[in-house]
Design a protein around this motif. Structure first.
Motif, mmCIF file in Angstrom:
data_model
loop_
_atom_site.group_PDB
_atom_site.id
_atom_site.type_symbol
_atom_site.label_atom_id
_atom_site.label_comp_id
_atom_site.label_asym_id
_atom_site.label_seq_id
_atom_site.Cartn_x
_atom_site.Cartn_y
_atom_site.Cartn_z
ATOM 1 N N HIS A 546 41.827 3.807 8.901
ATOM 2 C CA HIS A 546 42.795 3.158 9.775
ATOM 3 C C HIS A 546 44.215 3.448 9.268
ATOM 4 C CE1 HIS A 546 45.050 -0.229 11.568
ATOM 5 N NE2 HIS A 546 44.119 -0.211 12.506
ATOM 6 N N PRO A 547 45.227 3.429 10.160
ATOM 7 C CA PRO A 547 46.605 3.656 9.694
ATOM 8 C C PRO A 547 47.040 2.700 8.585
ATOM 9 C CG PRO A 547 46.523 3.808 12.082
ATOM 10 C CD PRO A 547 45.158 3.367 11.629
ATOM 11 N N ALA A 548 46.461 1.481 8.581
ATOM 12 C CA ALA A 548 46.852 0.507 7.545
ATOM 13 C C ALA A 548 46.079 0.682 6.249
ATOM 14 C CB ALA A 548 46.648 -0.920 8.071
ATOM 15 N N ASP A 549 45.072 1.533 6.248
ATOM 16 C CA ASP A 549 44.295 1.750 5.028
ATOM 17 C C ASP A 549 45.087 2.590 4.032
ATOM 18 O OD1 ASP A 549 42.219 0.370 6.166
ATOM 19 O OD2 ASP A 549 41.092 2.155 6.759
ATOM 20 N N ASN A 550 44.706 2.455 2.766
ATOM 21 C CA ASN A 550 45.289 3.297 1.723
ATOM 22 C C ASN A 550 44.659 4.678 1.832
ATOM 23 O OD1 ASN A 550 46.154 4.609 -0.564
ATOM 24 N ND2 ASN A 550 45.783 2.876 -1.937
ATOM 25 N N PHE A 567 38.135 0.454 0.307
ATOM 26 C CA PHE A 567 37.190 0.240 1.393
ATOM 27 C C PHE A 567 36.975 -1.248 1.668
ATOM 28 C CE2 PHE A 567 34.718 4.231 2.524
ATOM 29 C CZ PHE A 567 35.748 5.074 2.143
ATOM 30 N N SER A 568 37.006 -2.065 0.626
ATOM 31 C CA SER A 568 36.777 -3.504 0.817
ATOM 32 C C SER A 568 37.911 -4.147 1.601
ATOM 33 C CB SER A 568 36.618 -4.199 -0.537
ATOM 34 O OG SER A 568 37.825 -4.147 -1.281
ATOM 35 N N GLN A 569 39.093 -3.533 1.586
ATOM 36 C CA GLN A 569 40.255 -4.066 2.301
ATOM 37 C C GLN A 569 40.550 -3.287 3.590
ATOM 38 O OE1 GLN A 569 43.672 -4.781 -0.387
ATOM 39 N NE2 GLN A 569 42.225 -4.427 -2.071
ATOM 40 N N SER A 570 39.671 -2.391 3.962
ATOM 41 C CA SER A 570 39.894 -1.563 5.145
ATOM 42 C C SER A 570 40.019 -2.406 6.414
ATOM 43 C CB SER A 570 38.739 -0.565 5.314
ATOM 44 O OG SER A 570 38.876 0.156 6.523
ATOM 45 N N GLN A 571 40.818 -1.941 7.316
ATOM 46 C CA GLN A 571 40.968 -2.612 8.602
ATOM 47 C C GLN A 571 39.732 -2.430 9.483
ATOM 48 O OE1 GLN A 571 43.849 -4.442 9.504
ATOM 49 N NE2 GLN A 571 44.126 -4.188 7.292
#
Length: 633
Positions: A546-550, A567-571
């Motif tokens: 996602h665009p907000a992912d690192n 991955f645990s914080q992925s949108q």
């Protein structure tokens, strides 16, 4: 010519004429309004010019036979100021004759205008005297072309002949092709002036290039002869013959004008289609023939089919009236739009348009009379079924289904329900016995590789469909599928999804530290490398970010904390499922969604088995999407 005539009282009198005699005699040619427009494009114009010039260069004293034309006395003569002119309908050969006349007009402009000084006084004077026979002036002192093209080309033709300013917008293929040919011809003649062969070529074209002109008694006789004579170039095809047949069914000028307008509207609409293969009336007529008959109709049988279907004037009128609407339906479909969705973009149609698949248009056009709700049911079934057939590579089996399917849908009433649409689909087996196709499609998807450029679009589509579906289980509002198909073009961009590897593609085999079984140890180095590369680039090892992912974790190993944290914080929920157990996902809604999707292999201990398990999971979700759209679940 033996055996051509069915009426022994009608004779064919072939006449060999030069280009000069063809146009410089007291005749005017009219392309009948039922014929196609001027259809030659750059390739055909270039071929004619090159063929004639090559013949002139090789054998300037020999004659060159260009082909034949078929004429008959005009059934719709033009107003003429010259009572000595004889007007003929040009039944066959309009493409060739239109191009030749454009060449002669270009010659006339060159020898009578500003460019004439480049030719020398004597050469220019001789040519102007000869070419001036091309013209007749009307009471406006404007040149009246000695050839009237079909479709909407007459006004443009008159402007070209008189050196007038051309319209800023060209409507339809006839105008576009005439202007293109005109520019191409003038460029060709300018090259002949520069190399000093203009006079010789011009004389050769007028005097040595010959055509066979066949004069027939009337248009019916001429069309009958045409259908049994092979010609060089673009000839009348089944679409032109059907148009002629329709025009002969109506009697009054008002009916004729109405039918002509309907045909031209459909033709111009088809020309606006996105794909070249769907831009012709031939395509529309073949599509409609499949709908009406429920059978496959070969290109050579289109006229014969419609001749039997349009048995009376009422049927001919109804057929003509249906053309603009069906043409609009086709054109909209090629541009990812549907009337029942308000003419707006339709995300459901994304995949088939992405792959330029058009066979299913027949079924969707057949259902264009349905209300929005039932049509949406049809579109979902058709798109899912077409997607499955495309992925499975089952083109022949699928194509055999299309015609009876379209026929069944066309038979539905306008007020048919969604349930009746589904029943019509089932009546031809559109949703039956699909297990084999699902298996074949999965095998093909598993064989796709990121490092093969032609595979990347398909990989992204499957991943995007799955990511969007999974997200939809927890989000009420979702971006359209096409937004998932976009990729970023610059750092920090807030739109588009990156396709990335779980096991990084840039890490060497030694650094991967993958658990290996005994079969791995038995492989040679090249086989190991190939197997490793296949695993890394397969769909089970790929994700969307996602665009907000690192997006700076691409070189990290799956087990490293940086990638697990990312991955645990992925949108995207589909990514979070790789590192978080369902019971730890938070809300009951998310936990329920995870349970419905089934187990996903964890990044911890990521290996070949994990990649295969995730590929199975991706296909299970994707298969559920297709089955859901086809109402199979």
């Amino acid at each position: 010519m033996g055996g051509i005539l069915s009426d022994s009282n009608k004779r064919i009198d072939p006449e060999l004429v030069s280009v000069e005699r063809l146009f410089f005699s007291s005749v005017q040619y009219i392309v009948p309004r039922y014929q196609r427009g001027y259809a030659w494009e750059k390739e055909q114009v270039e071929q004619l010019l090159d063929d004639v010039y090559q013949s002139f260069s090789d054998s300037p004293n020999d004659e060159y036979l260009l082909g034949q034309i078929i004429t008959c006395p005009s059934e719709s003569p033009l107003r003429s100021l010259n009572s000595e002119y004889t007007q003929y309908d040009l039944i066959d050969g309009q493409q060739r004759c239109t191009t030749l006349y454009l060449i002669l007009v270009a010659l006339w402009h060159r020898v009578s205008g500003a460019n004439s000084e480049n030719l020398g006084k004597r050469t220019g004077g001789v040519l102007e005297g000869l070419v001036s026979h091309l013209i007749e002036r009307d009471d406006r002192d404007l040149v009246v072309p000695k050839l009237k093209p079909a479709a909407n080309g007459n006004q443009l033709f008159e402007a070209l002949v008189n050196g007038m300013k051309l319209p800023s917008e060209l409507e339809g293929p006839t105008a576009k092709n005439i202007v293109s040919a005109w520019a191409q011809i003038n460029e060709f003649l300018e090259a002949r002036v520069k190399e000093g062969t203009f006079k010789g070529f011009s004389t050769y074209l007028r005097q040595k290039v010959l055509l066979i002109r066949l004069h027939l008694a009337d248009s019916i006789h001429a069309l009958r002869v045409f259908s049994k004579v092979n010609n060089r170039g673009l000839t009348l095809d089944d679409a032109d013959l059907i148009k002629s047949y329709l025009f002969q069914k109506v009697q009054s000028d008002e009916d004729f004008a109405s039918l002509s307008a309907q045909w031209d509207e459909a033709s111009n609409t088809m020309f606006k289609s996105r794909w070249k293969k769907t831009q012709s009336m031939e395509y529309l007529l073949k599509l409609k023939a499949g709908i009406e008959t429920g059978d496959s109709v070969s290109s050579g049988k289109i006229f014969e089919t419609w001749e039997s279907l349009l048995s009376d004037e009422a049927k001919a009128r109804g057929f003509a009236a249906s053309l603009p609407g069906d043409a609009t339906a086709v054109s909209m479909l090629t541009n990812n739009k549907v009337k029942q969705y308000g003419g707006e973009y339709c995300d459901l149609n994304y995949f088939t348009n992405m792959r330029k698949v058009v066979q299913h248009y027949e079924v969707l056009v057949a259902g264009s009379h349905l209300a929005p709700g039932p049509y949406d049911r049809l579109n979902r079934i058709v798109q899912a079924r077409t997607t499955l057939a495309t992925l499975a590579g089952e083109a022949k089996e699928y194509e055999r289904l299309i015609h009876p399917w379209a026929h069944a849908i066309r038979s539905l009433r306008e007020d048919s329900s969604a349930a009746e649409v589904t029943a019509a689909c089932d009546s031809v087996g559109a949703r039956a016995n699909l297990d084999r196709e699902f298996d074949l499609a999965f095998i093909r998807v598993q064989s796709l590789r990121y490092d093969v450029q032609s595979h990347q679009e398909l990989l992204r589509f499957v991943l995007a469909s799955v990511a969007r579906y999974v997200q939809g289980l927890v989000d009420s509002s979702l971006p359209q599928l096409r937004s998932y198909m976009e990729t970023t073009t610059g750092a920090g961009e807030a739109r588009g999804f990156d396709m990335d590897h779980i096991f990084p593609k840039s890490t060497t085999r030694v650094a991967l530290h993958l658990p290996r079984d005994d079969s791995w140890q038995a492989l040679g180095d090249e086989e190991r490398l190939s197997r490793e590369r296949s695993m890394i680039h397969s769909i089970g090892n790929l994700v969307l970010l996602h665009p907000a992912d690192n997006r700076n974790q691409s070189d990290a190993l799956p087990s490293e904390e940086s990638k697990i944290s990312n991955f645990s914080q992925s949108q995207l929920l589909a990514n979070r499922l790789l590192v978080t157990k369902p019971e730890n996902l938070g809300s009951p809604r998310i936990r329920k969604a995870a349970d419905e999707l089934g187990p996903v292999p964890s990044l911890e201990g990521w290996d070949e088995k994990s990649v295969q398990m995730r590929a199975d999971w991706i296909w299970r979700v994707f298969g559920n999407i297709l089955r859901g759209d086809m109402q199979l679940t």
